[in-house]
Design an enzyme around this catalytic site. Structure first.
Site, mmCIF file in Angstrom:
data_model
loop_
_atom_site.group_PDB
_atom_site.id
_atom_site.type_symbol
_atom_site.label_atom_id
_atom_site.label_comp_id
_atom_site.label_asym_id
_atom_site.label_seq_id
_atom_site.Cartn_x
_atom_site.Cartn_y
_atom_site.Cartn_z
ATOM 1 N N TYR A 76 0.834 -1.196 0.000
ATOM 2 C CA TYR A 76 0.000 0.000 0.000
ATOM 3 C C TYR A 76 0.879 1.259 0.000
ATOM 4 O O TYR A 76 1.815 1.366 0.807
ATOM 5 C CB TYR A 76 -0.923 -0.032 1.228
ATOM 6 C CG TYR A 76 -1.658 1.264 1.445
ATOM 7 C CD1 TYR A 76 -2.448 1.820 0.454
ATOM 8 C CD2 TYR A 76 -1.546 1.960 2.650
ATOM 9 C CE1 TYR A 76 -3.109 3.020 0.645
ATOM 10 C CE2 TYR A 76 -2.207 3.160 2.853
ATOM 11 C CZ TYR A 76 -2.983 3.689 1.840
ATOM 12 O OH TYR A 76 -3.622 4.885 2.031
ATOM 13 N N ASP A 100 0.375 -7.242 7.466
ATOM 14 C CA ASP A 100 -0.801 -6.433 7.125
ATOM 15 C C ASP A 100 -1.803 -7.394 6.477
ATOM 16 O O ASP A 100 -1.614 -7.841 5.346
ATOM 17 C CB ASP A 100 -0.382 -5.307 6.173
ATOM 18 C CG ASP A 100 -1.555 -4.409 5.775
ATOM 19 O OD1 ASP A 100 -2.706 -4.861 5.873
ATOM 20 O OD2 ASP A 100 -1.307 -3.273 5.341
ATOM 21 N N LYS A 143 -11.517 -1.342 5.883
ATOM 22 C CA LYS A 143 -11.826 -2.157 4.718
ATOM 23 C C LYS A 143 -12.811 -3.288 5.065
ATOM 24 O O LYS A 143 -13.931 -3.009 5.413
ATOM 25 C CB LYS A 143 -10.507 -2.681 4.126
ATOM 26 C CG LYS A 143 -9.439 -1.578 3.966
ATOM 27 C CD LYS A 143 -9.847 -0.542 2.953
ATOM 28 C CE LYS A 143 -9.067 0.766 2.911
ATOM 29 N NZ LYS A 143 -7.790 0.937 3.481
HETATM 30 C C1 LIG Z 1 -3.216 -2.862 2.602
HETATM 31 C C2 LIG Z 1 -3.478 -1.583 3.328
HETATM 32 N N1 LIG Z 1 -2.853 -1.345 4.493
HETATM 33 C C3 LIG Z 1 -3.053 -0.201 5.189
HETATM 34 C C4 LIG Z 1 -3.903 0.785 4.734
HETATM 35 C C5 LIG Z 1 -4.076 2.062 5.529
HETATM 36 O O1 LIG Z 1 -5.272 2.040 6.217
HETATM 37 P P1 LIG Z 1 -6.134 3.357 6.563
HETATM 38 O O2 LIG Z 1 -6.540 3.975 5.256
HETATM 39 O O3 LIG Z 1 -7.277 2.810 7.359
HETATM 40 O O4 LIG Z 1 -5.269 4.261 7.356
HETATM 41 C C6 LIG Z 1 -4.569 0.581 3.526
HETATM 42 C C7 LIG Z 1 -5.474 1.623 2.996
HETATM 43 O O5 LIG Z 1 -5.881 1.587 1.858
HETATM 44 C C8 LIG Z 1 -4.360 -0.635 2.804
HETATM 45 O O6 LIG Z 1 -4.963 -0.882 1.633
#
Ligand SMILES: Cc1ncc(COP(=O)(O)O)c(C=O)c1O
Length: 379
Positions: free
Chosen positions: A98, A170, A195
């Site tokens: 990400y 993650d 998500k």
């Molecule tokens: C795989 C992944 N990790 C972390 C995040 C970050 O999360 P947040 O947007 O809730 O801060 C995202 C956000 O799109 C993501 O897709």
């Protein structure tokens, strides 16, 4: 407990004051104490909140862990893990992840003296080769955002444990319905609860789950000190989302498989990234560590021009053009200019993320409508 029962009952105990079956939203910033130091376990809402506590208990249950911590966003949860480190420490991380995580690593933590080494984590030996005596953390995303690469979590945790290196996974793309990294030896599981856990595109939140009491204490201390706590209403929304995770995920997976196979046979589509193709390079590991293959798909058109991608991205009617993923409604996204815009182009291209890549978060609508929508957009 089996998955469905676990998701529905995780963290749920009737409210002690009324018997309410749903956890109340405790909108309070502080708690009245009987005498200094004499309280009911709640002092100040940055430190504790009963709605958050119910969610944190639920997070632990659904990820087969001992302790859960809820954060104000996914990146706040990642931020807390990085704050376990000290200047001079090194992190080995995936080269496909990400964009916001990459931004946090490179633009925030590098300047505090943390070094990041990016490798293709689908081959555990690449991680082994990048480890030095200063390596303190391996950061994995699997499946990756946006290329759906799969890393063998058990293989990585085995080699890291031998050298006392923490592994954080993650698990946002898989959700605990599809895989439980703690069962495969990970030290910490991270989620963007925004998500699949929330599931309805109405909340920003993050989570960490772990087994070690000492890690929980350190991470809780960081959270309390840095202040990235979620509000009680948001905790309620994620708690409610978790109750239907299994039914939503089942449908995301079913629709995802239909859309992925349909895209793959489309004459205008060059390449489809989805871990469920039997001939994909990570299929064997995906099948081994995941219960199904999810509803996240990326693809490239044979016409790899910016214009062709833009036409598809702006033509869908059921798929909405938006960042984020994991909600009940289908979304279409252009990683190069949206979710991964913070990664320098050269770096992106080197790691296989082209300007033409289109990412889909396949929702739980009727799949025939999704196919018709894509068919009209791709033409
Ligand atoms: C795989 C992944 N990790 C972390 C995040 C970050 O999360 P947040 O947007 O809730 O801060 C995202 C956000 O799109 C993501 O897709």
């Amino acid at each position: 407990m089996k998955l469905a029962t676990k998701f529905i009952h995780a963290g749920a105990t009737p409210d002690p004051s009324t018997g309410a079956i749903m956890t109340p939203v405790y909108l309070t910033s502080t708690y009245v104490q009987e005498a200094p130091g004499k309280n009911k376990g709640y002092e100040y809402a940055r430190s504790q909140n009963p709605t958050r506590k119910a969610l944190e208990d639920a997070l632990a249950v659904i990820e087969n862990g001992q302790f859960g911590l809820a954060f104000s966003s996914g990146v706040a949860a990642t931020d807390a893990v990085l704050k376990l480190l000290s200047p001079g420490d090194e992190v080995v991380a995936g080269n496909d992840m990400y964009g916001g995580t990459y931004r946090l690593f490179t633009k925030v933590f590098e300047k505090f003296g943390i070094k990041f080494i990016y490798v293709d984590t689908t081959q555990a030996e690449n991680i082994a080769a990048a480890i030095t005596p200063n390596t303190k953390l391996v950061w994995l995303e699997t499946p990756t955002n946006p290329l759906m690469n799969i890393t063998d979590i058990a293989a990585v945790t085995k080699l890291a444990a031998a050298q006392k290196i923490l592994v954080c996974v993650d698990n946002t793309f898989a959700s605990p319905y599809l895989q439980n990294p703690l069962d495969l030896g990970a030290d910490i599981v991270m989620h963007s609860s925004t998500k699949y856990l929330g599931g309805h595109s109405d909340v920003i939140q993050g989570a960490l789950v772990m087994n070690s009491a000492s890690l929980r204490e350190q991470l809780y201390f960081i959270q309390k000190s840095s202040g990235a706590v979620p509000g009680p209403m948001d905790c309620f929304l994620v708690l409610r989302g978790i109750k239907t995770l299994h039914v939503r995920m089942r449908q995301h997976c079913e629709n995802g498989a239909v859309v992925a196979q349909w895209l793959r046979q489309h004459p205008k589509v060059a390449r489809v990234y989805w871990p469920g193709f039997e001939d994909s390079k990570n299929y064997a590991i995906a099948k081994q560590q995941m219960r199904d293959f999810g509803g996240m798909i990326s693809f490239e058109l044979k016409d790899d021009s910016h214009e062709a991608a833009m036409k598809v991205l702006s033509s869908t009617k059921v798929f909405s053009l938006a960042e984020s993923l994991g909600g009940v409604e289908s979304l279409i996204n252009h990683p190069a200019t949206m979710t991964h815009a913070s990664i320098p182009r050269e770096e992106r291209i080197k790691n296989g993320l082209s300007d033409a890549l289109i990412r889909l978060s396949v929702g739980i609508e009727d799949v025939e409508d999704l196919i018709e929508d894509l068919d009209n957009a791709i033409g």
